[in-house]
Design a protein around this motif. Structure first.
Motif, PDB file in Angstrom:
ATOM      1  N   GLN A  26      15.501  21.915   8.177  1.00 37.37           N
ATOM      2  CA  GLN A  26      15.161  22.600   7.225  1.00 37.37           C
ATOM      3  C   GLN A  26      14.836  22.433   6.223  1.00 37.37           C
ATOM      4  O   GLN A  26      13.772  22.859   5.386  1.00 37.37           O
ATOM      5  N   HIS A  27      15.351  21.343   5.610  1.00 37.44           N
ATOM      6  CA  HIS A  27      15.274  21.113   3.981  1.00 37.44           C
ATOM      7  C   HIS A  27      13.451  20.457   4.460  1.00 37.44           C
ATOM      8  O   HIS A  27      13.630  20.436   3.194  1.00 37.44           O
ATOM      9  N   TYR A  28      12.932  19.776   4.888  1.00 34.39           N
ATOM     10  CA  TYR A  28      11.818  18.805   5.298  1.00 34.39           C
ATOM     11  C   TYR A  28      10.958  20.074   5.966  1.00 34.39           C
ATOM     12  O   TYR A  28       9.946  19.985   6.105  1.00 34.39           O
ATOM     13  N   ASP A  29      11.460  21.645   5.831  1.00 32.38           N
ATOM     14  CA  ASP A  29      10.307  22.884   5.936  1.00 32.38           C
ATOM     15  C   ASP A  29       9.649  22.052   7.953  1.00 32.38           C
ATOM     16  O   ASP A  29       8.851  22.806   7.881  1.00 32.38           O
ATOM     17  N   LEU A  30      10.587  21.600   8.598  1.00 31.46           N
ATOM     18  CA  LEU A  30       9.862  21.477   9.784  1.00 31.46           C
ATOM     19  C   LEU A  30      10.270  22.135  10.480  1.00 31.46           C
ATOM     20  O   LEU A  30      11.714  23.258  10.606  1.00 31.46           O
ATOM     21  N   GLN A  31       9.854  22.831  11.765  1.00 34.15           N
ATOM     22  CA  GLN A  31      10.691  23.225  12.948  1.00 34.15           C
ATOM     23  C   GLN A  31      10.822  22.469  13.719  1.00 34.15           C
ATOM     24  O   GLN A  31      10.500  21.360  14.689  1.00 34.15           O
ATOM     25  N   ASP A  62       0.184   6.271   8.707  1.00 34.93           N
ATOM     26  CA  ASP A  62      -1.269   6.782   8.548  1.00 34.93           C
ATOM     27  C   ASP A  62      -2.399   7.421   9.494  1.00 34.93           C
ATOM     28  O   ASP A  62      -3.015   8.959   9.105  1.00 34.93           O
ATOM     29  N   LEU A  63      -2.301   6.649  10.914  1.00 32.28           N
ATOM     30  CA  LEU A  63      -3.480   7.366  11.302  1.00 32.28           C
ATOM     31  C   LEU A  63      -3.313   8.102  11.680  1.00 32.28           C
ATOM     32  O   LEU A  63      -3.944   8.953  12.187  1.00 32.28           O
ATOM     33  N   THR A  64      -1.385   8.538  12.336  1.00 36.40           N
ATOM     34  CA  THR A  64      -1.802   9.897  12.866  1.00 36.40           C
ATOM     35  C   THR A  64      -1.389  11.001  11.779  1.00 36.40           C
ATOM     36  O   THR A  64      -2.543  12.207  11.772  1.00 36.40           O
ATOM     37  N   GLN A  65      -2.042  10.169  10.322  1.00 34.78           N
ATOM     38  CA  GLN A  65      -2.438  11.638   9.130  1.00 34.78           C
ATOM     39  C   GLN A  65      -3.816  12.178   9.006  1.00 34.78           C
ATOM     40  O   GLN A  65      -3.419  12.541   9.281  1.00 34.78           O
ATOM     41  N   SER A  66      -3.974  11.048   9.287  1.00 36.69           N
ATOM     42  CA  SER A  66      -5.673  11.217   9.571  1.00 36.69           C
ATOM     43  C   SER A  66      -6.295  12.085  10.454  1.00 36.69           C
ATOM     44  O   SER A  66      -6.953  12.464  10.629  1.00 36.69           O
ATOM     45  N   TRP A  67      -5.595  11.708  11.351  1.00 36.02           N
ATOM     46  CA  TRP A  67      -5.797  12.963  12.908  1.00 36.02           C
ATOM     47  C   TRP A  67      -5.404  14.166  12.379  1.00 36.02           C
ATOM     48  O   TRP A  67      -6.384  15.357  12.913  1.00 36.02           O
ATOM     49  N   VAL A  68      -4.371  14.420  12.145  1.00 31.86           N
ATOM     50  CA  VAL A  68      -3.916  15.559  11.917  1.00 31.86           C
ATOM     51  C   VAL A  68      -4.661  16.378  10.868  1.00 31.86           C
ATOM     52  O   VAL A  68      -5.528  17.462  10.680  1.00 31.86           O
ATOM     53  N   ALA A 115       0.658  -1.382   0.359  1.00 34.33           N
ATOM     54  CA  ALA A 115      -0.175  -0.540  -0.169  1.00 34.33           C
ATOM     55  C   ALA A 115       0.844   1.440  -0.275  1.00 34.33           C
ATOM     56  O   ALA A 115       1.838   1.662   0.808  1.00 34.33           O
ATOM     57  N   GLU A 116       0.759   1.873  -1.065  1.00 30.57           N
ATOM     58  CA  GLU A 116       1.341   3.552  -0.707  1.00 30.57           C
ATOM     59  C   GLU A 116       0.888   4.193  -0.014  1.00 30.57           C
ATOM     60  O   GLU A 116      -0.311   4.151   0.470  1.00 30.57           O
ATOM     61  N   HIS A 117       2.341   5.278   0.666  1.00 29.44           N
ATOM     62  CA  HIS A 117       1.757   6.165   1.846  1.00 29.44           C
ATOM     63  C   HIS A 117       0.709   6.882   1.002  1.00 29.44           C
ATOM     64  O   HIS A 117       1.163   7.741   0.103  1.00 29.44           O
ATOM     65  N   ARG A 118      -0.262   7.431   1.948  1.00 29.28           N
ATOM     66  CA  ARG A 118      -0.718   8.447   1.479  1.00 29.28           C
ATOM     67  C   ARG A 118      -0.060   9.952   1.333  1.00 29.28           C
ATOM     68  O   ARG A 118       0.376  10.209   2.028  1.00 29.28           O
ATOM     69  N   ASN A 119      -0.790  10.833   0.423  1.00 32.35           N
ATOM     70  CA  ASN A 119       0.444  11.870   0.010  1.00 32.35           C
ATOM     71  C   ASN A 119      -0.931  13.508   0.626  1.00 32.35           C
ATOM     72  O   ASN A 119      -2.421  13.229   0.577  1.00 32.35           O
ATOM     73  N   ARG A 120      -0.318  13.929   1.258  1.00 30.19           N
ATOM     74  CA  ARG A 120      -0.555  14.840   2.591  1.00 30.19           C
ATOM     75  C   ARG A 120      -0.809  15.616   1.983  1.00 30.19           C
ATOM     76  O   ARG A 120      -0.982  16.385   0.503  1.00 30.19           O
ATOM     77  N   THR A 121      -2.469  16.008   1.971  1.00 27.58           N
ATOM     78  CA  THR A 121      -3.931  16.843   1.277  1.00 27.58           C
ATOM     79  C   THR A 121      -3.583  17.835   2.528  1.00 27.58           C
ATOM     80  O   THR A 121      -4.409  19.217   1.785  1.00 27.58           O
ATOM     81  N   ILE A 122      -2.960  18.764   3.373  1.00 30.05           N
ATOM     82  CA  ILE A 122      -2.885  20.023   3.553  1.00 30.05           C
ATOM     83  C   ILE A 122      -2.109  20.286   4.393  1.00 30.05           C
ATOM     84  O   ILE A 122      -1.120  19.359   4.003  1.00 30.05           O
ATOM     85  N   PRO A 123      -1.639  21.434   4.750  1.00 31.50           N
ATOM     86  CA  PRO A 123      -0.334  22.189   4.711  1.00 31.50           C
ATOM     87  C   PRO A 123       0.632  21.280   6.171  1.00 31.50           C
ATOM     88  O   PRO A 123      -0.236  21.307   6.507  1.00 31.50           O
ATOM     89  N   ASN A 165      10.757  12.665   6.828  1.00 33.92           N
ATOM     90  CA  ASN A 165       9.791  12.471   5.778  1.00 33.92           C
ATOM     91  C   ASN A 165       8.612  12.268   6.080  1.00 33.92           C
ATOM     92  O   ASN A 165       7.691  13.011   5.360  1.00 33.92           O
ATOM     93  N   GLU A 166       9.021  10.893   7.111  1.00 30.19           N
ATOM     94  CA  GLU A 166       7.772  10.985   7.853  1.00 30.19           C
ATOM     95  C   GLU A 166       6.956  11.672   7.991  1.00 30.19           C
ATOM     96  O   GLU A 166       5.812  11.979   8.070  1.00 30.19           O
ATOM     97  N   ILE A 167       6.971  12.328   9.416  1.00 29.03           N
ATOM     98  CA  ILE A 167       6.847  12.974  10.225  1.00 29.03           C
ATOM     99  C   ILE A 167       6.275  14.508   9.198  1.00 29.03           C
ATOM    100  O   ILE A 167       4.693  14.775   9.789  1.00 29.03           O
ATOM    101  N   GLN A 168       7.108  14.866   7.915  1.00 33.92           N
ATOM    102  CA  GLN A 168       5.656  16.083   6.994  1.00 33.92           C
ATOM    103  C   GLN A 168       5.474  15.170   6.508  1.00 33.92           C
ATOM    104  O   GLN A 168       3.873  16.295   6.457  1.00 33.92           O
ATOM    105  N   ASN A 169       5.500  13.740   5.728  1.00 33.65           N
ATOM    106  CA  ASN A 169       4.054  13.437   5.271  1.00 33.65           C
ATOM    107  C   ASN A 169       2.933  13.357   5.936  1.00 33.65           C
ATOM    108  O   ASN A 169       1.607  13.500   5.598  1.00 33.65           O
ATOM    109  N   CYS A 170       3.384  12.774   8.016  1.00 37.01           N
ATOM    110  CA  CYS A 170       1.665  13.581   8.742  1.00 37.01           C
ATOM    111  C   CYS A 170       1.517  14.338   8.729  1.00 37.01           C
ATOM    112  O   CYS A 170       0.213  14.264   8.997  1.00 37.01           O
TER     113      CYS A 170
END
Length: 485
Positions: free
Chosen positions: A214-219, A447-453, A104-112, A183-188
């Motif tokens: 900084q590369h992944y636009d994370l603080q 995946d569960l974290t991404q959906s809840w965010v 299963a492919e990881h879902r693409n993030r749909t929100i900023p 990469n996984e964190i920002q994808n969530c």
């Protein structure tokens, strides 16, 4: 007189005869009952049958007791063998499924990326216990699964210190690993990483983490952990170190260190978490956090948003008197202490609102460390068992729902990779001797974290729309990014 005496004698004889007759009849009846009981075969008790309405597994205790129950004799070897057989079946079935079906492919993030959803991150993980306190079956696991990527002293016993087994195996933290993690964190959809730090933290690894973030636009938010000889002076020095080395500076350039626009102060300030802040008295904290304190940071170039870790009901008052900007709970075990108990969050938020403080709760997918002994009473505030089972994601779901119900502004997740405490959302695989995420995939909690965010952001926007609020009527808990009171 003779006639009367004869009548009395005959009646007595008749009574005796009657009593003897009753006795003989009772004896014969007793013999008959015994005979029929012995000769009649025992009837089998029919099994319980419940209507097929979704309650097949619900059996009342009274019905259960009414039947003849022969308990199975406990045999430890048989039980362990059965558990191993079940585990092998699940592994085989899972491997067959992966072989026949595409991954299963990881879902693409749909929100900023959302800065108000933050996750605890461990720069290094203590995969092994160097000197175990007592013999453990973990030695067998260490012999079966050798991993050469972790170096040890010759006399160290390689006792695995985690209840779950990572998909990346027992990795050493490197720049490549940090890139995969972030990469996984920002994808969530998570925009902020909380890095646990103390003075012995590797300076090289620290700079790698900031560069990759900084590369992944994370603080990055720094959580100052408890360390030997931690004082108000040393904490002020820690804040100065990060502000000077990683902050925005006087020119206001972009920074990977997490800054928030504080409305009450009309300026942007970096955010710091202080673990176990209650170990230092409130009079000491006033030296740092009150405007008239000798070492105060208020109104200076090192001013910051300081949020204190609390556990008990009294700590919130200590936080208020000390001059902190808010408090957080850290422990993701519901019921383990006052602050981590979900039902108390409404009271904590009301207290925070009344004193214009920031309440930051911590949720997590569960808590399961591998230690086989009970914790001491003076650890974790008297709680000796703080394990919380994941229940196939349901525990995580309830924590998220509780946070949304209380309309909380910032939510922290414990954790991305705290494998030692078993709170990680990083991918885990089924391995003999370890727990796993089955029947879900290794990336289940990512995946569960991404959906809840996504749900968190939608919930905030829907509240604003339903209440028909404008920019002029928004309050602090309506903001979903980069702004606090």
């Amino acid at each position: 007189m003779t006639v009367v005496g004869g009548h009395k004698l005959s009646s007595i004889k008749s009574m005796k005869l009657f009593v003897c007759l009753i006795g003989v009849s009772s004896f014969l009846l007793l013999i008959f009952c015994l005979y029929t009981t012995i000769s009649t075969p025992e009837k089998e008790v029919a099994p319980l049958s419940l209507p097929n309405d979704g309650y097949q597994n619900v059996v009342s205790y009274e019905l259960w007791r009414s039947q003849t129950i022969i308990p199975e004799k406990y045999n430890e070897h048989q039980v362990k063998a059965r558990i191993i057989r079940d585990k092998i079946k699940r592994l085989v079935a899972n491997n067959q499924h992966q072989a026949t079906a595409p991954a299963a492919e990881h879902r693409n993030r749909t929100i900023p990326l959302n800065r108000n959803v933050q996750i605890f991150y461990h720069g290094t993980v203590a995969w092994y216990k160097s000197q175990p306190t007592r013999p453990s079956g973990d030695r067998l696991v260490a012999r079966i699964y050798e991993n050469n990527s972790v170096s040890f002293k010759p006399n160290d016993e390689q006792i695995i210190n985690t209840a779950f087994y990572p998909k990346r195996r027992l990795y050493n933290t490197s720049e490549a690993i940090v890139r995969e993690h972030f990469n996984e964190i920002q994808n969530c959809g998570i925009g902020t990483v909380i890095l646990g730090w103390q003075p012995n933290f590797s300076d090289y690894l620290l700079r790698v983490i900031f560069k990759v973030a900084q590369h992944y636009d994370l603080q990055i938010v720094i959580e100052i952990l408890e360390y030997a000889d931690r004082t108000i002076e040393s904490i002020r020095s820690n804040i100065k170190y990060f502000t000077d080395g990683f902050g925005k500076g006087p020119a206001g350039i972009e920074s990977t260190l997490s800054y928030y626009n504080v409305l009450s102060k009309k300026r942007e300030l970096p955010l710091f978490y202080i673990r176990k802040a209650y170990r230092i008295g409130d009079t000491e904290w006033k030296r740092l956090l009150s405007r008239n304190g000798i070492l105060t940071i208020r109104g200076t170039s090192y001013d910051a948003i300081l949020v204190a870790h609390i556990t008990s009901k009294d700590h919130k008052s200590i936080v208020r008197r000390s001059g902190f900007d808010g408090f957080y709970t850290y422990l993701p075990s519901n019921g383990a202490n006052y602050a981590s108990t979900w039902k108390n969050w409404n009271q904590l938020k009301k207290f925070a609102d009344s004193y214009r403080l920031l309440f930051v709760p911590t949720i997590g997918p569960g808590y399961y460390d591998r230690r086989k002994y009970e914790r001491k009473v003076n650890q974790n505030h008297g709680i000796t068992n703080i394990k919380r089972y994941r229940s196939n994601g349901q525990y995580f779901d309830v924590g998220w729902r509780t946070s949304l119900k209380n309309n909380l502004q910032i939510i922290t997740i414990n954790s991305y990779n705290n494998w030692v405490d078993g709170t990680q959302i990083e991918a885990a695989i089924p391995v003999f001797g370890f727990r796993d995420y089955l029947p879900g995939p290794p990336e289940k909690y990512l995946d569960l974290t991404q959906s809840w965010v996504e749900e968190y952001v939608k919930y905030k926007w829907n509240n604003i729309k339903l209440n028909k609020k404008t920019d002029l009527t928004l309050n602090c808990y309506d903001f979903i990014n980069n702004t606090i009171c």
